[in-house]
Scaffold this motif. Structure first.
Motif, short mmCIF file in Angstrom:
data_model
loop_
_atom_site.label_atom_id
_atom_site.label_comp_id
_atom_site.label_asym_id
_atom_site.label_seq_id
_atom_site.Cartn_x
_atom_site.Cartn_y
_atom_site.Cartn_z
N ASP A 1 -2.67 -11.50 2.48
CA ASP A 1 -3.88 -12.31 2.87
C ASP A 1 -5.17 -11.24 3.06
O ASP A 1 -6.06 -11.54 3.72
N GLY A 2 -5.07 -10.28 1.94
CA GLY A 2 -6.17 -9.39 1.91
C GLY A 2 -5.97 -8.16 2.99
O GLY A 2 -6.76 -7.24 2.86
N LEU A 3 -4.87 -8.32 3.80
CA LEU A 3 -4.64 -7.27 4.66
C LEU A 3 -3.68 -6.29 4.41
O LEU A 3 -2.53 -7.02 3.70
N ILE A 4 -3.53 -5.00 4.45
CA ILE A 4 -2.50 -4.20 4.25
C ILE A 4 -1.59 -3.79 5.50
O ILE A 4 -2.46 -3.09 6.53
N TYR A 5 -0.54 -3.88 5.63
CA TYR A 5 0.28 -3.61 7.06
C TYR A 5 1.04 -2.20 7.17
O TYR A 5 1.58 -2.02 7.90
N GLY A 6 1.20 -1.58 5.81
CA GLY A 6 2.14 -0.50 5.64
C GLY A 6 1.98 0.06 4.29
O GLY A 6 1.79 -0.69 3.35
N ILE A 7 2.31 1.33 4.24
CA ILE A 7 2.39 1.86 2.74
C ILE A 7 3.63 2.75 2.92
O ILE A 7 3.70 3.46 3.94
N PRO A 8 4.47 2.78 1.94
CA PRO A 8 5.94 3.40 2.00
C PRO A 8 5.79 4.88 2.16
O PRO A 8 5.16 5.54 1.58
N ALA A 9 6.58 5.42 2.98
CA ALA A 9 7.04 6.84 3.12
C ALA A 9 7.55 7.09 1.75
O ALA A 9 7.49 8.16 1.14
N GLN B 1 -0.98 -0.76 22.17
CA GLN B 1 -2.16 -0.38 22.87
C GLN B 1 -2.80 0.92 22.37
O GLN B 1 -2.08 1.61 22.07
N ASN B 2 -4.19 1.02 22.18
CA ASN B 2 -4.51 2.17 21.72
C ASN B 2 -3.96 2.51 20.31
O ASN B 2 -3.51 3.85 20.35
N LYS B 3 -4.31 1.95 19.49
CA LYS B 3 -3.81 1.98 18.20
C LYS B 3 -4.14 3.17 17.32
O LYS B 3 -3.26 3.51 16.35
N GLU B 4 -4.98 3.66 17.67
CA GLU B 4 -5.66 4.95 16.68
C GLU B 4 -4.51 5.90 16.45
O GLU B 4 -4.57 6.28 15.39
N LYS B 5 -3.97 6.40 17.63
CA LYS B 5 -2.81 7.47 17.49
C LYS B 5 -1.86 7.12 16.54
O LYS B 5 -1.31 7.75 15.54
N PHE B 6 -1.55 5.82 16.61
CA PHE B 6 -0.34 5.20 15.71
C PHE B 6 -0.62 5.14 14.38
O PHE B 6 0.14 5.27 13.45
N PHE B 7 -1.84 4.84 14.20
CA PHE B 7 -2.34 4.69 12.68
C PHE B 7 -2.34 6.06 12.04
O PHE B 7 -2.01 6.29 10.91
N LYS B 8 -2.84 7.15 12.87
CA LYS B 8 -2.67 8.41 12.32
C LYS B 8 -1.25 9.00 11.97
O LYS B 8 -1.14 9.66 11.04
N ILE B 9 -0.31 8.68 12.71
CA ILE B 9 1.09 8.99 12.61
C ILE B 9 1.56 8.32 11.30
O ILE B 9 2.22 8.73 10.38
N CYS B 10 1.31 6.86 11.10
CA CYS B 10 1.56 6.27 9.91
C CYS B 10 0.80 7.04 8.54
O CYS B 10 1.46 6.84 7.48
N GLU B 11 -0.30 7.57 8.89
CA GLU B 11 -0.93 8.14 7.74
C GLU B 11 -0.44 9.41 7.51
O GLU B 11 -0.15 9.89 6.37
#
Length: 426
Positions: A154-162, A307-317
């Motif tokens: 639905d136009g959103l991206i939830y993950g990108i493969p390692a 909570q406080n998702k910014e750090k988690f997105f950095k780890i995913c990136e």
């Protein structure tokens, strides 16, 4: 709920509150926790001990427990085998010294390892990746385009493969010698595959494995039929699908030596080689003269409840960095979604021995065809059929209805693009 689980739940609640507190600020005492949560004093002590063990709090004798001055964050990760987690933890700790990871079975974990083809409910389980992160990654131009489609909805991206790993077919040499003595890997076709499975069953063995294999072959057949865009082919595909589900799921797996075929991603090959099984590999068969290649991928996603998702997105990136991608490929013998790394692997013989790169330009990756919602519904249909809740006729009708809905959406999308193209030409 036992004391340990109750303490973990309360510790998570306090951890959320600490996000709005200052370093050195005092946390509730054991007595205050007893009154607030209605727990025993021993459980309250365990709550505070958990926060101290996770480096989130510091205890000062005679004064109490305080928010840690140097905030060390322990992040829970659900899913994934030990080797995936070990690589993830070691590299993340180097990149983020204030973070450590711990494996968890908590469905509300901050990070979730997502495997392709699992029937995830993205909208309820995961937090979508930020638009600026997606824009930045796409602008780098390093990744195969499909990397952004695998966990999109639905136009959103939830993950990108390692990393990702195409599926090949492993066949038991010992059983095959007794069924088809002159079998060669490239003899595996749309016509021969079900015949060989039937012969195996007649001998008292299993043709192929578990529900994963059945769902995989089903989606491959339907995806190939979709490419033909012919009602006759579509009806033939639906006729081919039903027999794969009519046989019981065997209790034995490929390692028992009683199963003729198994679908394997590359990261499982080393495991099977270590089991002493006499097997070889064959390319995944074509259907309706279309080469649609299934594959699995592993992605790190952020839990929706975090909570406080910014750090988690950095780890995913970070899992998309060349350093991390190369490490995962070395350990798993998979492929990187980073073009440069994968192209370099094509020169290594050990990466070329199982048909990954045969006619690479002609291969269509199966995940392009079916959204996550379809996989979820296919799982549910299969469960109902196996439990005799619906008949084979109902199974086929329901599957046909869902499949043709996807085809109509695809046709509408293609028509929309064609109209846009014509407008631009004008």
């Amino acid at each position: 709920m036992d004391m340990a689980n109750k303490a973990e739940c309360i510790a998570r609640e306090l951890h959320k509150r600490m996000a709005g507190m200052n370093c050195g600020e005092k946390l509730p005492s054991e007595s205050q926790l007893v009154r607030e949560f209605g727990i025993a004093k021993m459980t309250a002590a365990h709550v505070l001990n958990l926060l101290v063990q996770q480096h989130l709090a510091e205890r000062i004798p005679g004064r109490g427990t305080f928010v840690a001055k140097q905030r060390h964050q322990t992040i829970s990760v659900i899913g994934g085998c030990a080797s995936f987690f070990d690589v993830l933890n070691s590299l993340v700790m180097k990149r983020f010294p204030d973070v450590s990871l711990q494996r968890s079975a908590d469905p509300n974990a901050e990070l979730i390892r997502a495997v392709t083809n699992m029937p995830f409910a993205y909208e309820t389980m995961f937090a979508p990746l930020p638009d600026e992160m997606i824009f930045r990654l796409k602008s780098e131009g390093r990744f195969f385009p499909f990397a952004f489609d695998i966990h999109a909805q639905d136009g959103l991206i939830y993950g990108i493969p390692a990393f990702f790993s195409p599926v090949v077919v492993a066949w038991n040499r010992n059983l095959m010698r007794r069924i088809e003595p002159h079998f060669e890997p490239r003899m595996l076709t749309q016509e021969s595959f079900p015949v060989l499975c039937r012969k195996a069953r007649e001998q008292g063995w299993n043709g192929f494995g578990d529900i994963y294999s059945r769902l995989l072959i089903t989606t491959a057949i339907l995806a190939a039929a979709m490419l033909r865009n012919d009602d006759t082919v579509v009806n033939r595909a639906l006729e081919l699908v039903l027999p794969w589900f009519q046989y019981r799921v065997p209790h034995e797996n490929f390692t028992s030596g009683q199963t003729l075929f198994e679908f394997l991603p590359r990261n499982r090959l080393q495991y099977y080689m270590g089991q002493g099984i006499d097997f070889e590999l064959a390319p995944f068969p074509s259907f309706f003269n279309q080469k649609v290649l299934p594959f699995i991928s592993e992605s790190l996603c952020v839990g929706r409840q975090a909570q406080n998702k910014e750090k988690f997105f950095k780890i995913c990136e970070y899992t998309l960095s060349p350093e991390f991608q190369q490490a995962m490929c070395n350990i798993y013998q998979g492929l990187s979604v980073d073009r440069t790394i994968t192209v370099s692997l094509m020169e290594i013989r050990s990466y070329r021995d199982d048909f990954y790169f045969t006619g690479l330009n002609q291969i269509r990756l199966m995940n392009y065809f079916f959204p996550a919602a379809f996989n979820r519904e296919l799982h549910l249909l299969y469960d109902s059929f196996q439990q005799n809740s619906i008949s084979g006729e109902d199974f086929r009708r329901e599957l046909e209805q869902r499949y043709k809905e996807i085809m109509r959406k695809e046709e509408n999308t293609q028509q929309l693009w064609a109209n846009m193209h014509n407008l631009l030409q004008e």
